[in-house]
Design a protein around this motif. Structure first.
Motif, PDB file in Angstrom:
ATOM      1  N   VAL A  21      53.895  44.652  44.887  1.00 30.12           N
ATOM      2  CA  VAL A  21      53.420  43.648  45.827  1.00 30.12           C
ATOM      3  C   VAL A  21      53.467  42.291  45.134  1.00 30.12           C
ATOM      4  O   VAL A  21      52.852  42.110  44.088  1.00 30.12           O
ATOM      5  CB  VAL A  21      51.979  43.953  46.288  1.00 30.12           C
ATOM      6  N   LEU A  22      54.212  41.358  45.695  1.00 31.34           N
ATOM      7  CA  LEU A  22      54.220  39.987  45.204  1.00 31.34           C
ATOM      8  C   LEU A  22      53.214  39.207  46.031  1.00 31.34           C
ATOM      9  O   LEU A  22      53.246  39.269  47.264  1.00 31.34           O
ATOM     10  CB  LEU A  22      55.608  39.370  45.325  1.00 31.34           C
ATOM     11  N   VAL A  23      52.312  38.509  45.356  1.00 33.15           N
ATOM     12  CA  VAL A  23      51.207  37.827  46.020  1.00 33.15           C
ATOM     13  C   VAL A  23      51.214  36.349  45.655  1.00 33.15           C
ATOM     14  O   VAL A  23      51.358  35.993  44.492  1.00 33.15           O
ATOM     15  CB  VAL A  23      49.854  38.441  45.580  1.00 33.15           C
ATOM     16  N   GLU A  24      51.053  35.520  46.676  1.00 35.41           N
ATOM     17  CA  GLU A  24      50.845  34.084  46.476  1.00 35.41           C
ATOM     18  C   GLU A  24      49.445  33.751  46.972  1.00 35.41           C
ATOM     19  O   GLU A  24      49.057  34.154  48.069  1.00 35.41           O
ATOM     20  CB  GLU A  24      51.879  33.280  47.271  1.00 35.41           C
ATOM     21  N   VAL A  25      48.695  33.024  46.156  1.00 33.97           N
ATOM     22  CA  VAL A  25      47.358  32.572  46.552  1.00 33.97           C
ATOM     23  C   VAL A  25      47.505  31.139  47.071  1.00 33.97           C
ATOM     24  O   VAL A  25      47.773  30.231  46.298  1.00 33.97           O
ATOM     25  CB  VAL A  25      46.368  32.617  45.365  1.00 33.97           C
ATOM     26  N   PRO A  26      47.355  30.939  48.392  1.00 32.93           N
ATOM     27  CA  PRO A  26      47.522  29.599  48.958  1.00 32.93           C
ATOM     28  C   PRO A  26      46.468  28.620  48.408  1.00 32.93           C
ATOM     29  O   PRO A  26      45.384  29.039  48.000  1.00 32.93           O
ATOM     30  CB  PRO A  26      47.328  29.806  50.461  1.00 32.93           C
ATOM     31  N   PRO A  27      46.782  27.331  48.457  1.00 31.47           N
ATOM     32  CA  PRO A  27      45.865  26.319  47.904  1.00 31.47           C
ATOM     33  C   PRO A  27      44.462  26.340  48.516  1.00 31.47           C
ATOM     34  O   PRO A  27      43.492  26.049  47.844  1.00 31.47           O
ATOM     35  CB  PRO A  27      46.554  24.991  48.217  1.00 31.47           C
ATOM     36  N   ASN A  28      44.336  26.712  49.783  1.00 27.75           N
ATOM     37  CA  ASN A  28      43.032  26.694  50.442  1.00 27.75           C
ATOM     38  C   ASN A  28      42.282  28.023  50.348  1.00 27.75           C
ATOM     39  O   ASN A  28      41.228  28.183  50.950  1.00 27.75           O
ATOM     40  CB  ASN A  28      43.201  26.299  51.916  1.00 27.75           C
ATOM     41  N   HIS A  29      42.802  28.983  49.599  1.00 25.15           N
ATOM     42  CA  HIS A  29      42.172  30.302  49.495  1.00 25.15           C
ATOM     43  C   HIS A  29      40.914  30.226  48.626  1.00 25.15           C
ATOM     44  O   HIS A  29      40.869  29.473  47.657  1.00 25.15           O
ATOM     45  CB  HIS A  29      43.168  31.309  48.904  1.00 25.15           C
ATOM     46  N   PRO A  30      39.867  31.013  48.955  1.00 27.59           N
ATOM     47  CA  PRO A  30      38.633  31.013  48.155  1.00 27.59           C
ATOM     48  C   PRO A  30      38.838  31.319  46.658  1.00 27.59           C
ATOM     49  O   PRO A  30      38.065  30.867  45.818  1.00 27.59           O
ATOM     50  CB  PRO A  30      37.774  32.090  48.805  1.00 27.59           C
ATOM     51  N   GLN A  31      39.901  32.052  46.315  1.00 26.15           N
ATOM     52  CA  GLN A  31      40.153  32.334  44.895  1.00 26.15           C
ATOM     53  C   GLN A  31      40.446  31.057  44.113  1.00 26.15           C
ATOM     54  O   GLN A  31      40.330  31.034  42.911  1.00 26.15           O
ATOM     55  CB  GLN A  31      41.323  33.311  44.724  1.00 26.15           C
ATOM     56  N   ARG A  32      40.864  30.019  44.807  1.00 23.92           N
ATOM     57  CA  ARG A  32      41.169  28.746  44.149  1.00 23.92           C
ATOM     58  C   ARG A  32      39.986  27.790  44.147  1.00 23.92           C
ATOM     59  O   ARG A  32      40.063  26.701  43.608  1.00 23.92           O
ATOM     60  CB  ARG A  32      42.356  28.088  44.815  1.00 23.92           C
ATOM     61  N   LYS A  33      38.896  28.182  44.794  1.00 30.67           N
ATOM     62  CA  LYS A  33      37.731  27.302  44.894  1.00 30.67           C
ATOM     63  C   LYS A  33      36.977  27.287  43.560  1.00 30.67           C
ATOM     64  O   LYS A  33      36.680  28.341  43.001  1.00 30.67           O
ATOM     65  CB  LYS A  33      36.810  27.792  46.013  1.00 30.67           C
ATOM     66  N   ASP A  34      36.641  26.112  43.088  1.00 32.48           N
ATOM     67  CA  ASP A  34      35.853  25.966  41.871  1.00 32.48           C
ATOM     68  C   ASP A  34      34.379  25.990  42.256  1.00 32.48           C
ATOM     69  O   ASP A  34      33.860  25.019  42.826  1.00 32.48           O
ATOM     70  CB  ASP A  34      36.206  24.647  41.171  1.00 32.48           C
ATOM     71  N   SER A  35      33.724  27.090  41.977  1.00 27.98           N
ATOM     72  CA  SER A  35      32.324  27.240  42.377  1.00 27.98           C
ATOM     73  C   SER A  35      31.353  26.890  41.248  1.00 27.98           C
ATOM     74  O   SER A  35      30.151  27.109  41.373  1.00 27.98           O
ATOM     75  CB  SER A  35      32.072  28.669  42.841  1.00 27.98           C
ATOM     76  N   ARG A  36      31.839  26.319  40.163  1.00 29.09           N
ATOM     77  CA  ARG A  36      30.972  25.998  39.028  1.00 29.09           C
ATOM     78  C   ARG A  36      29.931  24.946  39.376  1.00 29.09           C
ATOM     79  O   ARG A  36      28.862  24.932  38.793  1.00 29.09           O
ATOM     80  CB  ARG A  36      31.796  25.527  37.838  1.00 29.09           C
ATOM     81  N   GLY A  37      30.215  24.063  40.311  1.00 27.70           N
ATOM     82  CA  GLY A  37      29.294  22.999  40.665  1.00 27.70           C
ATOM     83  C   GLY A  37      28.263  23.402  41.708  1.00 27.70           C
ATOM     84  O   GLY A  37      27.422  22.606  42.103  1.00 27.70           O
ATOM     85  N   GLU A  38      28.337  24.614  42.177  1.00 25.81           N
ATOM     86  CA  GLU A  38      27.423  25.055  43.250  1.00 25.81           C
ATOM     87  C   GLU A  38      26.121  25.573  42.687  1.00 25.81           C
ATOM     88  O   GLU A  38      25.970  26.080  41.658  1.00 25.81           O
ATOM     89  CB  GLU A  38      28.088  26.148  44.094  1.00 25.81           C
TER      90      GLU A  38
END
Length: 126
Positions: A109-126
């Protein structure tokens, strides 16, 4: 448990054909070769094509390879003669996936993580 490294080990019917697929068709770099096997780089993982032991009968293993651009990867793989099992599409969970298979039918399975996907979200500031 402290996992230091991991790899997927394939025991194909024809190790030479399968090793050539991963080396020549997918273009994976070789980590090391040994008598009876080849180990390939696959991002942060390793895929070993072993010519020893019994072939995996009816394996349900799946290899997941994250790529930057699934559509560019598709074009490159088709050019190399790799058959696409399932065309790229956005899954309900938001990832773009495309399926191919190795000579033994192991799903890749080849997978692309789109720019708006939650995996790309930086949650360190939350």
């Amino acid at each position: 448990m402290d996992v230091l490294a991991s790899r997927t080990i394939l025991r194909p019917r024809d190790p030479d054909v399968t090793a050539a697929f991963y080396r020549d068709r997918l273009g994976l770099g070789i980590f090391r070769e040994y008598p009876g096997g080849t180990v390939f780089f696959a991002g942060q993982a390793l895929i070993e094509v072993a010519g020893h032991g019994e072939p995996d009968a009816g394996s349900s293993a799946t290899i997941l390879l994250q790529v930057r651009d699934v559509h560019a990867a598709r074009a490159e793989l088709v050019e190399a003669g790799v058959a696409v099992v399932r065309e790229p599409r956005t899954e309900p969970w938001g990832l773009i996936e495309m399926w191919i298979a190795d000579p033994d039918g192991t799903r890749i399975v080849l997978v692309e993580v789109p720019p708006n996907h939650p995996q790309r979200k930086d949650s360190r500031g939350e």
